[in-house]
Design an enzyme around this catalytic site. Structure first.
Site, PDB file in Angstrom:
ATOM      1  N   CYS A 125      48.350  28.811  73.720  1.00 50.23           N
ATOM      2  CA  CYS A 125      47.970  27.599  73.102  1.00 50.23           C
ATOM      3  C   CYS A 125      48.207  27.129  74.696  1.00 50.23           C
ATOM      4  O   CYS A 125      48.689  28.218  75.602  1.00 50.23           O
ATOM      5  CB  CYS A 125      48.887  26.531  72.451  1.00 50.23           C
ATOM      6  N   HIS A 151      57.494  29.004  38.484  1.00 51.09           N
ATOM      7  CA  HIS A 151      58.186  28.000  37.538  1.00 51.09           C
ATOM      8  C   HIS A 151      59.073  27.528  38.942  1.00 51.09           C
ATOM      9  O   HIS A 151      59.579  28.055  40.184  1.00 51.09           O
ATOM     10  CB  HIS A 151      59.354  29.414  36.653  1.00 51.09           C
TER      11      HIS A 151
END
Length: 667
Positions: A12, A581
């Site tokens: 960046c 789950h």
């Protein structure tokens, strides 16, 4: 030598936060897919975890998530996807990039089979190419701005005129600090220009890039007496805007010269690099830059006048513009535009000298920009402390870390909070930043340092009022953020009955193998017409429904249990099915919740790559993790092997029929 399925490069403009957030997201996404990955980061301290030629050659695919030059030409010929770093800040987004890279085979056969949308995304847009080149220059420039600005600001600790040998408060050390700081600040535009050019034309473009940057700060020299071009005369510079134009000009001139000299014999390559490229490119770029100096100076002056005009319209108008720009994308291109403008104003301010109108406006503008950048992370800190019950433990921990990031002028820490709820979190951040900017301008705060957050408080004029402005913006934004989270929490919980104590008889009943009951899957726990944007949104829905149905007493704990299981390995199966789950003490009764999404939930990483249409979610109390959990899971897994079972559940829109079909297989 280790080989990796995927290699990646992230970077960046500032190299502080986005770079490493993208790295972590890519690593997690690869782990979810059972793939090995190595991520090279292009941060502020340089290249880390650097990829070797052998690792590049051995990789199946490449992901480039960067807003700066990461030498992507190294990966030529490899299946690759290249996007901005903001496209890889979540695990889900990073996973999609990995999937796209694996599809983007080197030959055309696989590419032709890809979706049209993906094909469009694979091609790097012109806008992103320009932005990447620009940010390569900005990232190299920022360190000069920070070092020079802070050193110059520190010189003021000995007095406003302590650098002046004729002033009463003169100090030799202060004068030297200002000299060093001034030199660093003066290099800002040449470095910006040179590294924009380098991103385009590589190393040969550095020479014309530096020259273009120097012309941008000096302008076209003219003799005051004759009015003619004169090397000994004085010119009017055209600032960082000229540096940007010069950088792109230098880069593309080099590309042009490469084509012009392409016909020369290979044994003259050394001559091209050491003589032809620097000579011709410098002459061409220099002449063009001098030729456009007049119009560019006028444009630069007009832009500065526009900003000053906003100030003349009042603190509210200017502060609102600064606050919204800094907070709308928190470290992205709009934020960087505001910050770079602030540093340009500050450079002019420091050059004009203390006490001038230019100095007062530039340092006040910089203080407002800094305040706006500091506020968003502090909003999250306030919110997770005051409204702790409304945030997950992960968000709470991130919010606490943001206290440090915010105080040191690093805005990016607030991004994960905004991406979860762009509306209304983005407007809240923009409002908080705008309040801080407006108050900073009204309080007449002057910040001669371009970065550092509260670390530069000793050199900030009216520093206590600056801190007050920032705190007011953070508190107002924090209160609104907590109010939103409270509303969202209560909306999900308002129909949930109070948690019931688990009595001995009840526990005994739960411990019995519920899978034998014919009505284990209740009709009211089957949802057939949902629309989820992602896997996590679907799991969040199930978690909240579990609380509403009295099956659990803490939706966040259930959600965390689902995510923990997904982290161990995906629960996405095949043909549109998933069996998530959760095992948790927050679950009070073993149950199954079924959700259907006809359009399909993406990002679940199913075995066949298809989106999930049916999720059969298992809720297991912690104490039964090894009993009921395994029995139900095994029976559901067995049922999914039955084509008739899959067809009935997937094709039906009747909740009662779906519940009956599943219950029949759980007996």
């Amino acid at each position: 030598m280790a080989k990796f399925d995927i290699i990646a490069a992230t970077g960046c403009p500032t190299g502080i936060a986005h770079t490493f957030m993208a790295k972590e997201a890519l690593e997690k996404a690869a782990a979810e897919r059972g793939l090995t990955i190595k991520v090279e980061t292009h941060g502020q301290v340089g290249v880390e975890n650097e990829l070797t030629k052998g690792e590049i050659a051995g990789a199946k695919a490449v992901v480039v998530a960067a807003d700066k030059d990461v030498q992507a030409e190294r990966f030529a010929g490899k299946p690759m996807v290249s996007v901005g770093v903001s496209k890889a800040l979540s695990v889900e987004a990073a996973g999609k990039l990995i999937d796209r890279a694996l599809r983007a085979k080197g030959d055309d056969s696989v590419a032709a089979a890809a979706d049209v949308e993906d094909e469009v995304e694979e091609k790097e847009s012109v806008g992103h190419i320009i932005y990447k080149h620009l940010m390569n220059g900005v990232s190299h420039m920022l360190v000069f701005v920070v070092a020079g600005g802070v050193l110059t600001a520190l010189s003021f600790l000995w007095g406003i005129t302590s650098f002046d040998s004729t002033a009463s408060d003169y100090n030799t050390f202060a004068a030297m600090l200002k000299i060093i700081g001034g030199i660093a600040m003066n290099l800002m535009v040449p470095v910006l220009s040179a590294y924009i050019a380098e991103s385009i034309g590589k190393r040969p473009a550095l020479v014309p890039g530096f020259v273009a940057g120097m012309i941008a700060i000096q302008g076209l020299p003219v003799n005051a007496e004759t009015g003619m071009i004169d090397a000994g005369g004085a010119g009017v510079g055209f600032g960082f805007l000229g540096g940007i134009v010069g950088g792109f000009l230098a880069g593309y001139v080099i590309l042009l010269l490469e084509k012009v000299f392409a016909g020369l014999p290979k044994n003259l390559d050394g001559l091209k690099a050491i003589f032809l490229y620097p000579l011709f490119s410098t002459a061409i770029v220099g002449l063009v830059m001098l030729g456009i100096s007049g119009p560019m100076a006028a444009i630069n002056t007009a832009m500065m006048d526009f900003l000053k005009g906003l100030s003349a319209s009042g603190a509210v108008v200017l502060g609102l513009a600064i606050g919204c720009m800094c907070a709308v994308d928190m470290g992205g291109p709009v934020n960087k535009a505001a910050y770079v403008t602030g540093t340009a104003m500050l450079t002019e301010a420091l050059a004009a000298g203390v006490g001038t109108d230019t100095y007062n406006f530039g340092t006040n503008f910089m203080a407002a920009v800094s305040a706006a950048c500091i506020v968003p992370p502090l909003i999250t800190t306030f919110a997770v402390v005051v409204g702790k019950k409304y945030f997950s433990q992960e968000d709470h921990d991130a919010g606490i870390v943001n206290l440090i990031l915010g105080c040191t002028h690093i805005t990016e820490g607030a991004i994960p909070f905004m991406t979860k709820n762009i509306w209304p979190v983005m407007p809240i951040m923009m409002l908080g930043s705008s309040i801080a900017s407006i108050l900073t301008i009204m309080f007449n705060v002057h910040d001669p340092a371009p970065h550092g957050g509260f670390l530069v408080l000793p050199v900030v004029e009216n520093g206590p009022l600056w801190v007050l402005a920032i705190l007011i913006g953070a508190v107002v934004g924090g209160i609104l953020f907590v109010a939103f989270k409270k509303y969202d929490f209560e909306k999900n919980q308002k129909t949930a009955p109070a948690a019931k104590p688990v009595e001995a008889p009840k526990a005994a009943a739960v411990e019995a193998p519920k899978a034998e009951a014919a009505d284990f899957v209740k009709v009211e726990n089957v949802f057939v017409a949902e629309d989820f944007a992602s896997r996590d949104e679907a799991l969040s829905f199930v978690s909240n429904q579990a609380v509403k149905a009295g099956l659990a007493n803490d939706a966040d704990a259930v959600m965390n249990a689902f995510l923990a299981r997904e982290a161990e390995g995906t629960t996405g199966m095949m043909e549109g099915f998933a069996i998530p789950h959760a095992k948790s003490d927050a679950i009070t009764e073993a149950a199954v919740i079924v959700v259907k999404d006809e359009s399909g939930v993406t990002g679940w990483d199913t075995m066949d790559g298809a989106p999930v249409n049916v999720a059969i979610a298992l809720l297991i109390p912690g104490a039964q993790a090894g009993t009921t959990h395994l029995k139900i899971l095994s029976k559901v897994a067995e049922a999914l092997m039955d084509e008739d079972f899959r067809a009935t559940v997937k094709g039906s829109t009747d909740a009662a029929e779906i519940a009956k079909t599943i219950n029949a297989r759980l007996v």
